[in-house]
Write an enzyme that holds these catalytic residues in place. Structure first.
Site, short mmCIF file in Angstrom:
data_model
loop_
_atom_site.label_atom_id
_atom_site.label_comp_id
_atom_site.label_asym_id
_atom_site.label_seq_id
_atom_site.Cartn_x
_atom_site.Cartn_y
_atom_site.Cartn_z
N ARG A 95 -15.98 -1.65 7.70
CA ARG A 95 -16.60 -2.62 6.79
C ARG A 95 -18.10 -2.71 7.05
O ARG A 95 -18.85 -3.24 6.25
CB ARG A 95 -15.98 -3.99 7.01
CG ARG A 95 -14.56 -4.04 6.57
CD ARG A 95 -14.31 -5.24 5.72
NE ARG A 95 -12.91 -5.43 5.51
CZ ARG A 95 -12.33 -6.61 5.34
NH1 ARG A 95 -13.05 -7.71 5.39
NH2 ARG A 95 -11.06 -6.70 5.13
N THR A 122 1.50 -5.41 4.46
CA THR A 122 0.86 -4.84 3.27
C THR A 122 0.65 -3.33 3.42
O THR A 122 0.46 -2.63 2.43
CB THR A 122 -0.52 -5.48 3.02
OG1 THR A 122 -1.31 -5.35 4.21
CG2 THR A 122 -0.38 -6.96 2.68
N ASP A 133 -13.54 -6.12 9.58
CA ASP A 133 -12.25 -5.46 9.75
C ASP A 133 -12.40 -3.96 9.90
O ASP A 133 -13.26 -3.37 9.29
CB ASP A 133 -11.46 -5.63 8.43
CG ASP A 133 -10.30 -6.57 8.55
OD1 ASP A 133 -9.98 -7.00 9.65
OD2 ASP A 133 -9.71 -6.88 7.51
N SER A 146 0.31 -7.59 8.82
CA SER A 146 -0.92 -8.23 8.35
C SER A 146 -0.89 -9.72 8.65
O SER A 146 0.12 -10.24 9.11
CB SER A 146 -1.08 -8.01 6.84
OG SER A 146 -1.06 -6.64 6.54
N GLY A 147 -2.00 -10.38 8.36
CA GLY A 147 -2.03 -11.84 8.55
C GLY A 147 -3.19 -12.33 9.38
O GLY A 147 -3.17 -13.48 9.84
N GLY A 148 -4.21 -11.50 9.56
CA GLY A 148 -5.34 -11.84 10.42
C GLY A 148 -6.09 -13.10 10.05
O GLY A 148 -6.85 -13.64 10.85
N GLU A 149 -5.86 -13.62 8.82
CA GLU A 149 -6.54 -14.86 8.40
C GLU A 149 -5.69 -16.09 8.71
O GLU A 149 -6.04 -17.20 8.34
CB GLU A 149 -6.84 -14.80 6.90
CG GLU A 149 -8.15 -14.09 6.58
CD GLU A 149 -8.20 -12.65 7.02
OE1 GLU A 149 -7.25 -11.90 6.75
OE2 GLU A 149 -9.18 -12.27 7.69
N ASP A 180 -15.78 -10.89 9.95
CA ASP A 180 -14.65 -10.28 9.25
C ASP A 180 -14.91 -8.79 9.05
O ASP A 180 -14.50 -8.21 8.04
CB ASP A 180 -14.38 -10.98 7.90
CG ASP A 180 -12.99 -10.65 7.34
OD1 ASP A 180 -12.22 -9.95 8.02
OD2 ASP A 180 -12.70 -11.10 6.22
N ARG A 207 0.81 -1.22 0.00
CA ARG A 207 0.00 0.00 0.00
C ARG A 207 0.84 1.27 0.00
O ARG A 207 0.28 2.36 0.03
CB ARG A 207 -0.99 -0.01 1.16
CG ARG A 207 -1.88 -1.22 1.12
CD ARG A 207 -3.28 -1.06 1.67
NE ARG A 207 -4.06 -2.17 1.17
CZ ARG A 207 -4.27 -3.29 1.85
NH1 ARG A 207 -3.83 -3.45 3.07
NH2 ARG A 207 -4.96 -4.28 1.30
#
Ligand SMILES: [Cu+2]
Length: 688
Positions: free
Chosen positions: A341, A185, A316, A200-203, A314, A141
């Site tokens: 969201r 990201t 977010d 990042s990496g919340g999933e 989700d 980003r």
């Protein structure tokens, strides 16, 4: 000591403290700090334009009267970097002293002459192409700058500093390992000698954090974990005696903002993990889906506001926070806002984290198995996207925001990708409006549980859009004083996660569309004043700058994996003296949900539930020759099928874990198929 004496000491202490905090004498890069503290003008030196993330430019040579004469000044292709279906181009180029710096989805950095587009130097990241823990497209980003260096995070979870003159690496610090589910990201923020980076990496069942690095050396100064350790503040919002918080996500997907007068750094943390399964993590789950303020120097906690308690959708908080000053009820107020969201803009007082206009805790539907929160915060004002879904064929239930689900899919809006996803929300101090990009889409929410394995997806369910369901977007001006809609456009495509925008003192909002169009709107009325076809998915946020007295508007056009927009590797710059005409329109993105991603050729095997994505076919789209036999293998945990959407045409039947079936495609045609037990799981076979 008398009252006056005490006050004098207090004043002196405050003064010396302020002097220490902002004193230019000790600043590592006073020039950059000074430019960062006011709205973007000649140069655009940080992702959000300045420390507030307002994306507001004071330049006004290009205005509502002449913007229709805008043409391409130059267009440069970045040598194939980040070009392809797995990438998204989401970076805002930075510009300083006539040089533009831009980073692609492969973390490669290019310096360009901002007047001509000529490439001056290149940095090729060489990141491992086998990184398997990328959530949602290979993306970066953007950059930060200071002390003669450019700073950025890589998908391999390194933060890197380059020499601005040469593009050579000055330092590189591994924040984490991608193999453990961590990526970077977000664009970092530089201010007063510190580089602030999200993770990042919340999933993937990770522990989110903000990391502060010494800009000079790359040394980690401090970390603030978005998930509290045992006995830390917030730990009582997780089940006692468990370690669910340690893989609860709450990662940071976007650039922080900073108020130098208050000495605070602000950011938002994303969804909880596992995303759709709250059954084992009873409690509000701090600091998932929260806005947070920390002391900028030390990382000490100051306040937080949770947008969604015990998130299972989700939902977010992924768009950057925006700082703004306003007047409410006759009083000057220091505000902070973020587009969620959920479709709402959350507007708070940034001195204390309390709602500025009003946010009410209201009772919401309950599902005991999901351990749902009793109430959710509902902002006073308007949502920018619909918050109820319509019932579709093949589904039993449709609900509204914060409705619940278990193993039977429930249709809901907003979807788990928003509302507003990562796309930024500009703010104009001239109009007092926020410009909010929105995605309109239905999610079929379902929970199926998951077992945590480090480095693998850990989402506990699914939120796919039902095949054939419509997808579109909104672009909305929200009044910062009332949180109500001033004007709204319905857009043909989802723009909450692609479709960046920027606002100027010339009264213009510039914004891109995933179909390649780049638009200028009247910031006050929303009236479209100009449109230009860039030839590539125009999903990144534009920037505004000036070289030799000439104003430019620039945008990276390289498409977006989540949008399914046409990919590219281009940067466009526009000016009133520009000569370049529009390009041919690229293939438009989907407006109806269905199988997405690149079309694989020469394939004869399709895996179901691979890579720990239970409800998936991989590859989802294939092109084969007539007479080819495809082998479908269920490598997931649940029973799945591959069933032609034209009923009775072909069907693998339900395959249990490890089961295999073959289908021979004799007749040319375009075949869509679904999984019968999970009708939102789809694939495509093109037979030639
Ligand atoms: Cu299935």
């Amino acid at each position: 000591m008398g009252c006056h004496g005490r006050r004098l000491i207090a004043v002196l202490t405050t003064l010396s403290f302020l002097f220490l905090m902002v004193g230019p004498v000790w600043a590592a890069d006073p020039e950059i700090d000074r430019v960062l503290r006011s709205s973007a003008g000649k140069d655009w030196i940080t992702n959000g334009g300045d420390l507030t993330n307002q994306r507001y430019s004071t330049l006004k040579t290009i205005d509502i009267s002449n913007v229709n004469q805008l043409k391409g000044a130059w267009m440069t292709r970045l040598k194939g970097s980040g070009l392809g279906g797995k990438y998204s181009f989401e970076a805002s180029p930075l510009v300083k002293d006539g040089i533009m710096y831009v980073i692609t989805g492969n973390d490669d950095v290019f310096a360009l002459n901002a007047k001509t587009g000529e490439i001056l130097w290149e940095y090729w990241s060489g990141i491992d192409q086998k990184i398997s823990t990328v959530c949602c497209g290979w993306v970066n980003r953007g950059l930060a700058m200071g002390e003669g260096k450019l700073f950025f995070g890589q998908l391999d979870a390194n933060v890197v500093a380059l020499d601005m003159k040469t593009g050579k690496v000055v330092w590189k610090t591994a924040i984490e390992k991608w193999e453990n589910g961590y990526t970077i990201t977000s664009a970092p923020l530089y201010y007063d000698g510190i580089v602030y980076s999200g993770l990042s990496g919340g999933e993937f069942g990770v522990r989110g954090r903000l990391t502060a690095l010494d800009a000079k050396s790359g040394e980690v100064m401090w970390r603030w974990y978005t998930l509290p350790g045992a006995s830390e503040f917030g730990s009582n919002t997780w089940p006692a005696g468990t370690d669910h918080a340690m893989r609860g996500g709450a990662t940071i997907w976007n650039t922080p903002a900073l108020d130098p007068d208050l000495g605070l750094v602000y950011f938002v943390a994303g969804n909880c993990g596992p995303d759709y399964d709250g059954s084992m993590r009873e409690g509000d789950n701090l600091f998932c889906a929260s806005m947070v303020a920390l002391k900028a120097k030390t990382g000490e906690y100051v306040w937080h506001f949770q947008q969604v308690h015990h998130d299972i959708w989700d939902y977010d908080a992924a768009s950057p926070v925006v700082l703004f000053d306003t007047v409410i009820d006759g009083k000057p107020r220091k505000g902070i806002a973020e587009a969620g969201r959920t479709g709402w803009v959350y507007i708070l007082d940034r001195t204390n984290g309390k709602p500025l206009i009003g946010i009410e805790e209201r009772p919401v539907p309950q599902e005991p198995r999901q351990k749902t929160a009793k109430t959710q915060p509902i902002p006073i004002g308007d949502a920018t996207v619909p918050q109820c879904a319509e019932l579709l064929h093949g589904y039993e239930k449709a609900g509204c925001i914060f409705d619940t689900f278990w193993e039977t899919p429930v249709l809901m809006q907003p979807s788990g990708i928003g509302g507003t996803n990562w796309s930024p929300m500009p703010y104009s101090p001239d109009t007092g409006y926020f410009y909010v990009p929105g995605t309109v889409r239905t999610s079929a929410f379902t929970r199926f549980g998951d077992t945590f394995k480090q480095g693998l997806r850990y989402t506990g369910g699914s939120q796919s859009a039902p095949i054939g369901s419509p997808m579109s977007g909104t672009f909305t001006a929200i009044d910062g004083k009332t949180n109500k809609i001033v004007w709204q456009h319905k857009t043909p495509y989802r723009i909450g996660g692609g479709g960046g925008s920027t606002v100027t003192a010339g009264g213009l909002v510039f914004r891109g569309e995933p179909d390649g169009n780049f638009l200028a709107l009247d910031a006050r009325t929303g009236k479209e004043l100009w449109r230009f076809q860039t030839g590539f998915g125009a999903d990144a946020p534009p920037v505004v700058y000036e070289v030799d007295g000439e104003q430019y508007v620039a945008i990276a056009t390289g498409g977006n994996q989540l949008q399914g927009s046409a990919y590219g590797d281009a940067v466009w710059a526009f000016s009133l003296k520009g000569q370049l005409s529009p390009l041919w329109p690229p293939p438009p993105p989907q407006t109806v949900a269905g199988p997405t991603g690149p079309i694989a050729a020469g394939v004869d095997a399709i895996k179901i539930g691979a890579n720990n994505v239970e409800y998936s076919f991989a590859p989802a789209r294939v092109r084969i020759k007539a007479g080819t036999t495809l082998t479908f293998t269920n490598v997931g945990d649940l029973p799945h099928s591959a069933t032609s959407m034209e009923r009775g045409k072909w069907d693998t039947g339900v395959l249990v874990k490890g089961g295999t079936a073959t289908i021979t495609f004799a007749q040319p045609g375009n075949y869509y198929y679904i999984c019968l037990p999970h009708p939102w799981q789809y694939g495509q076979v093109i037979v030639e």
